[in-house]
Design a protein around this motif. Structure first.
Motif, short mmCIF file in Angstrom:
data_model
loop_
_atom_site.label_atom_id
_atom_site.label_comp_id
_atom_site.label_asym_id
_atom_site.label_seq_id
_atom_site.Cartn_x
_atom_site.Cartn_y
_atom_site.Cartn_z
N GLU A 20 -18.39 67.13 -28.03
CA GLU A 20 -19.84 66.78 -27.02
C GLU A 20 -19.65 65.27 -26.80
O GLU A 20 -18.96 64.29 -27.34
N GLY A 21 -20.61 64.88 -25.80
CA GLY A 21 -20.61 63.30 -25.56
C GLY A 21 -19.32 62.70 -25.08
O GLY A 21 -19.15 61.73 -25.60
N LEU A 22 -18.85 63.72 -24.28
CA LEU A 22 -17.59 63.37 -23.73
C LEU A 22 -17.49 61.93 -22.93
O LEU A 22 -18.43 61.73 -22.32
N SER A 23 -16.53 61.26 -23.24
CA SER A 23 -16.55 59.92 -22.72
C SER A 23 -15.41 59.71 -21.29
O SER A 23 -14.54 60.18 -21.44
N SER A 24 -16.03 59.01 -20.29
CA SER A 24 -15.17 58.79 -19.35
C SER A 24 -14.58 57.17 -19.42
O SER A 24 -15.03 56.44 -20.10
N ASP A 25 -13.30 57.04 -18.72
CA ASP A 25 -12.76 55.56 -18.76
C ASP A 25 -13.85 54.62 -18.17
O ASP A 25 -14.32 54.71 -17.07
N SER A 26 -14.30 53.86 -19.17
CA SER A 26 -15.34 52.57 -18.79
C SER A 26 -14.86 51.40 -17.95
O SER A 26 -15.55 50.64 -17.69
N ASN A 27 -13.56 51.36 -17.93
CA ASN A 27 -12.96 50.25 -17.17
C ASN A 27 -12.75 50.64 -15.74
O ASN A 27 -11.69 50.85 -15.05
N THR A 28 -13.95 50.36 -15.10
CA THR A 28 -14.10 50.66 -13.80
C THR A 28 -13.18 49.58 -12.84
O THR A 28 -13.39 48.41 -13.12
N SER A 29 -12.60 50.12 -11.70
CA SER A 29 -11.99 49.30 -11.16
C SER A 29 -12.75 48.34 -9.84
O SER A 29 -13.85 48.92 -9.68
N ILE A 30 -12.29 47.29 -9.67
CA ILE A 30 -13.10 46.52 -8.66
C ILE A 30 -12.09 46.44 -7.69
O ILE A 30 -10.93 47.17 -7.49
N SER A 31 -13.05 46.07 -6.30
CA SER A 31 -12.16 46.29 -4.98
C SER A 31 -11.07 45.22 -4.80
O SER A 31 -11.17 44.35 -5.53
N ALA A 32 -10.36 45.67 -3.78
CA ALA A 32 -9.38 44.61 -3.55
C ALA A 32 -9.97 43.28 -3.27
O ALA A 32 -9.53 42.32 -3.57
N GLU A 33 -10.82 43.26 -2.45
CA GLU A 33 -11.70 42.13 -2.06
C GLU A 33 -12.22 41.26 -3.21
O GLU A 33 -12.12 39.92 -3.33
N ALA A 34 -12.89 42.04 -4.10
CA ALA A 34 -13.36 41.39 -5.27
C ALA A 34 -12.28 40.94 -6.25
O ALA A 34 -12.29 39.65 -6.66
N ALA A 35 -10.95 41.56 -6.13
CA ALA A 35 -9.95 40.96 -6.87
C ALA A 35 -9.69 39.56 -6.59
O ALA A 35 -9.13 38.77 -7.08
N ILE A 36 -9.74 39.36 -5.13
CA ILE A 36 -8.95 38.16 -4.43
C ILE A 36 -9.87 36.99 -4.64
O ILE A 36 -9.74 36.08 -5.05
N LEU A 37 -11.41 37.37 -4.81
CA LEU A 37 -12.38 36.29 -5.03
C LEU A 37 -12.29 35.96 -6.53
O LEU A 37 -12.46 34.70 -6.89
N LEU A 38 -12.23 37.01 -7.46
CA LEU A 38 -12.23 36.83 -8.81
C LEU A 38 -10.87 35.69 -9.01
O LEU A 38 -11.04 34.91 -9.76
#
Length: 335
Positions: free
Chosen positions: A203-221
């Motif tokens: 029960e309480g199955l977990s999905s991967d919490s490491n959500t991707s950011i967009s390509a544009e966000a990666a550039i600004l980061l």
């Protein structure tokens, strides 16, 4: 007793697996599987990996400190506490999980540590997940930008050599972390299938919490890290975390505008080219790491010379400008 060691590697859904196992400790025990409680990091067994390395893992410094000898003492205490749980249970299987195991230099110390701290004969087996090089690079790129501004190293990480370290110690299962290859198209379901756990009883199955950011966000980061933390490579900072939250907020307010992060096809082609190691991995484990993207690859020396996110990912210049404007407005509102 059987001991299954989930050795990563990083960026293959390990967090989702570990959170699910932690949440279901009692239900796992009902199936005869012990996922030992730990005290350095509650969700996994990374505190037990210090004796297998020459230094404290960077992401563990906040838990263990940077003094290796002191960290080693803490780690041996962790081994002892886990050993107490193993000896006091009637479980037929013990499950140990840490992504830090895959790259550990002294991995072959594991049988001796188990003998010393668990105090009983055990059948060892290992479970390792791999991603295609281009997919792993994209995921690692995002993680690296959270604490620096440099692109990941594009050189070989000697994956096959690392896998071979596990082979003499016990049965070693290698599986492909790719949605179309996972049992049930889900990493937790696949992990349960591979380890003999009844997925339907959890029960309480977990999905991967490491959500991707967009390509544009990666550039600004990357731009943000260069501007504010040029000399703080591999250093996580609170202001960077807040900046990432603002980027995610901009993405949320503008759905379907920004580009899902992915490598330029010619870059992906170079990373996913067939090599002698990928051929051997396929022959031994049936895992196909190479992929034909149907384009001419960039040269390896050219890729090694890239410094900017824009050099390696697909992005929309108009969407990038829109994100700059939305980010500036959001930061003004916060200020």
């Amino acid at each position: 007793m059987k001991i299954i060691i989930h050795a990563g590697r990083a960026k293959t859904g390990t967090t989702a697996i570990q959170k699910t196992m932690k949440t279901n400790r009692e239900r796992l025990l009902d199936q005869g599987v012990l996922y030992p409680q730990t005290f350095v990091r509650e969700v996994d067994h990374s505190g037990m990996t210090v004796p297998l390395r020459n230094r404290v893992q960077r992401s563990m410094v906040s838990k263990l400190g940077s003094d290796y000898q002191k960290a080693l003492e803490i780690s041996y205490t962790e081994w002892a506490k886990v050993g107490d749980q193993v000896r006091s249970t009637e479980a037929h299987t013990v499950l140990i999980s840490s992504e830090f195991l895959f790259g550990a230099r002294h991995i072959r110390k594991i049988p001796d540590l188990i003998q010393e701290y668990f105090g009983q004969p055990a059948e060892l087996s290992f479970l390792i997940y791999l991603r295609r090089p281009s997919e792993h690079y994209t995921s690692f790129l995002q993680q690296k930008l959270k604490a620096g501004h440099s692109l990941p190293n594009t050189g070989s990480e000697a994956v096959l050599r690392r896998i071979r370290k596990f082979l003499p110690m016990g049965d070693t299962q290698v599986r492909l972390f790719s949605r179309d290859a996972l049992y049930g198209n889900d990493i937790v379901a696949d992990f349960c299938f591979a380890t003999g756990i009844d997925f339907g009883r959890l029960e309480g199955l977990s999905s991967d919490s490491n959500t991707s950011i967009s390509a544009e966000a990666a550039i600004l980061l990357q731009e943000y890290r260069r501007q504010h933390h040029l000399k703080n490579e591999n250093v996580f900072t609170k202001d960077t975390q807040e900046f990432i939250k603002t980027l995610r907020l901009v993405e949320t307010k503008n759905p379907d505008v920004f580009t899902k992060i992915r490598l330029r096809p010619e870059v992906a082609q170079m990373l996913d080219r067939e090599t002698q190691d990928s051929k051997k991995i396929f022959k031994r484990f049936g895992i196909q790491l190479s992929r034909d993207h149907g384009v001419v690859p960039v040269q390896e020396q050219e890729l090694a010379g890239f410094e900017d996110v824009e050099d390696v990912v697909v992005f929309d210049p108009d969407a990038l400008q829109q994100m700059r404007q939305a980010l500036a407005a959001s930061l003004r509102d916060e200020g």
